[in-house]
Design a protein around this motif. Structure first.
Motif, mmCIF file in Angstrom:
data_model
loop_
_atom_site.group_PDB
_atom_site.id
_atom_site.type_symbol
_atom_site.label_atom_id
_atom_site.label_comp_id
_atom_site.label_asym_id
_atom_site.label_seq_id
_atom_site.Cartn_x
_atom_site.Cartn_y
_atom_site.Cartn_z
ATOM 1 N N HIS A 71 40.279 -25.742 87.177
ATOM 2 C CA HIS A 71 40.885 -24.822 86.195
ATOM 3 C C HIS A 71 40.741 -23.130 86.659
ATOM 4 C CE1 HIS A 71 38.856 -28.039 82.794
ATOM 5 N NE2 HIS A 71 39.665 -28.714 83.565
ATOM 6 N N CYS A 99 35.262 -20.895 74.811
ATOM 7 C CA CYS A 99 36.598 -20.619 74.383
ATOM 8 C C CYS A 99 36.260 -19.168 73.279
ATOM 9 C CB CYS A 99 37.255 -21.546 74.167
ATOM 10 S SG CYS A 99 36.333 -21.945 71.983
ATOM 11 N N GLY A 101 36.544 -26.790 76.493
ATOM 12 C CA GLY A 101 37.333 -26.386 77.913
ATOM 13 C C GLY A 101 36.601 -27.119 79.294
ATOM 14 N N PHE A 132 42.322 -18.528 80.082
ATOM 15 C CA PHE A 132 41.875 -20.353 80.540
ATOM 16 C C PHE A 132 43.029 -21.507 80.343
ATOM 17 C CE2 PHE A 132 39.434 -22.822 76.497
ATOM 18 C CZ PHE A 132 38.011 -23.317 77.502
ATOM 19 N N ILE A 190 40.453 -28.422 78.969
ATOM 20 C CA ILE A 190 41.276 -26.820 78.069
ATOM 21 C C ILE A 190 42.720 -27.687 77.507
ATOM 22 C CG2 ILE A 190 42.264 -24.953 78.551
ATOM 23 C CD1 ILE A 190 40.908 -24.435 80.963
ATOM 24 N N GLY A 203 47.021 -23.779 78.920
ATOM 25 C CA GLY A 203 46.430 -23.127 78.341
ATOM 26 C C GLY A 203 46.610 -21.780 78.184
ATOM 27 N N THR A 242 39.735 -16.519 75.286
ATOM 28 C CA THR A 242 41.813 -17.234 75.323
ATOM 29 C C THR A 242 42.559 -16.063 74.843
ATOM 30 O OG1 THR A 242 41.378 -17.041 72.631
ATOM 31 C CG2 THR A 242 40.776 -19.559 73.853
ATOM 32 N N VAL A 290 40.058 -19.969 85.881
ATOM 33 C CA VAL A 290 39.481 -19.538 84.326
ATOM 34 C C VAL A 290 38.235 -18.121 85.386
ATOM 35 C CG1 VAL A 290 38.648 -20.892 83.408
ATOM 36 C CG2 VAL A 290 37.485 -20.976 84.916
#
Length: 432
Positions: free
Chosen positions: A405, A248, A215, A363, A219, A359, A253, A407
């Motif tokens: 990221h 995760c 992570g 994610f 990722i 990703g 995911t 997310v």
């Protein structure tokens, strides 16, 4: 003095922040939140595309989780871990129903770091061995063994635990193995791992500890066959395989557990974050029946005052039930495939700063480079500038090293993704 200013001033005067030099901090004030948004006391709103620390999977202030905590607080606010508690038992039952075979017990902890700490302890006791193998590009938490298992710079001032060895995992964009395809990267990374096992001595190695999908480290989606190959090596040499699903797991995911997509089943699963979206601190270890049986007659030498805290257990039940009934994990999978993947690919095509997009689910990482040919990472100053541009446009980002990221919570909508993509586009245009 405004409430925003008072909150900021109290923080700066009295709060000591993690992973930070304190003097230069200027923290954002967050007063409330709902779903994928947060706001301050002055009404400034932000799309939370950080999920705070990639943990608010169910979104902010989900009413089912809030009510579960309130109801439990009114019934029994705390109880010692030695007692049997219905809420704790039902939380464990729900986790194990998602984990499936061969998992039979849950040891609850206060968070992800001590989940990894106790998984390491179980592996050492199970095997009678000491060494733990983990990758250089990893983060496993900030307690004694967990921080030394971590592969990044944070372990270096904290080298107080014994028996840790690091190796290189797969990362095709910056391959350590001169690979040019995912298949080559997988095969060569597995060869490297087996040589490390052989060189360290298989009879000394208790566990291989891996984030299923690393992570904070970037990722990096495992290439084809890699995790199954690690499982085979663990079996070959009698090593316990621990998969760290702290970040995760539980929808991130687009699956309940990330490992479900990679033809692998570990011996121990560590979890935290998304299991209840951080509404109350909690983590844990899902334990295979074989390892759990070791402690049928032998005392397990570990425990925590707040292990299986009833407020935390109630929040797990509320979160997992709502995620199931509302199709939240499926939403994460669909949004990732239909909105984030194509939208981020378009950003990459438009902005040369984005060297790679990778990703799944909700994610994703954008790896930023000064030059796509050399893949030289951008300077930290540019990341800082980009974060300011994103915040100014109403998006709360998550950054690590030379990466942004992407997310958001698993409840994020298509419209919110479209708003976020437009903000990313504007911010990248502003810094190029």
């Amino acid at each position: 003095m405004s409430t925003n200013q008072r909150a900021h001033d109290l923080d700066r005067q009295y709060v000591f922040h993690s992973w930070s030099a304190q003097a230069a901090l200027d923290p954002l004030v967050i007063a409330g939140g709902s779903g994928s948004e947060v706001w301050d006391f002055e009404g400034n709103r932000y799309l939370d595309f950080s999920s705070q620390l990639v943990n608010v999977n169910i979104g902010h202030q989900h009413p089912a989780v809030v009510k579960a905590i309130q109801d439990q607080a009114a019934t029994l606010a705390t109880v010692a871990p030695a007692a049997a508690n219905l809420t704790r038992g039902e939380a464990a039952e729900r986790i194990l129903a998602r984990a499936g075979e061969p998992f039979s017990k849950v040891f609850f902890t206060n968070g992800g770091a001590d989940a990894n700490e106790n998984a390491i302890r179980m592996a050492r006791l199970h095997t009678g061995r000491d060494t733990v193998l983990s990758t250089y590009r990893s983060y496993h938490g900030n307690t004694g063994a967990a921080i030394v298992a971590t592969g990044d710079w944070r372990r270096m001032p904290n080298q107080y635990a014994r028996g840790h060895v690091h190796f290189f995992g797969p990362y095709l964009y910056r391959s350590e193995f001169w690979a040019s395809t995912p298949e080559e990267e997988s095969a060569r990374a597995l060869h490297h791992l087996e040589r490390v096992i052989q060189s360290e001595g298989p009879a000394t190695i208790a566990a291989i500890l891996l984030e299923t999908v690393p992570g904070t480290a970037g990722i990096m989606i495992p290439p084809p066959g890699y995790l199954a190959g690690v499982r085979a090596l663990a079996d070959k040499y009698g090593i316990v395989l621990i998969l760290d699903e702290v970040m995760c797991g539980f929808g991130r995911t687009g699956r309940w557990f990330a490992f479900e997509g990679y033809d692998v089943v570990p011996d121990l699963i560590t979890f935290a974050k998304g299991v209840n979206s951080g509404y109350v601190p909690v983590g844990g270890v899902a334990i295979s029946a074989e390892i759990a049986a070791d402690f049928d007659e032998n005392v397990f030498p570990g425990g925590l005052t707040y292990s299986g805290h009833p407020l935390a257990a109630a929040s797990i039940i509320g979160a997992l039930d709502a995620m199931e009934s509302e199709g939240i994990v499926e939403n994460a999978r669909r949004v990732g495939a239909e909105a984030l993947a194509p939208g981020l690919a378009e950003l990459q095509e438009k902005h040369p700063l984005i060297g790679e997009v990778r990703g799944e689910g909700v994610f994703w990482a954008l790896e930023l480079v000064a030059d796509r040919g050399t893949r030289e990472p951008v300077a930290p100053a540019l990341i800082g500038q980009l974060k300011k541009e994103l915040l100014a446009r109403g998006l709360l980002p998550f950054s690590a090293d030379n990466r942004i990221h992407v997310v958001p919570p698993c409840v994020v909508t298509d419209d919110e993704v479209a708003r976020a993509l437009a903000i990313y586009d504007e911010a990248f245009s502003a810094v190029r």
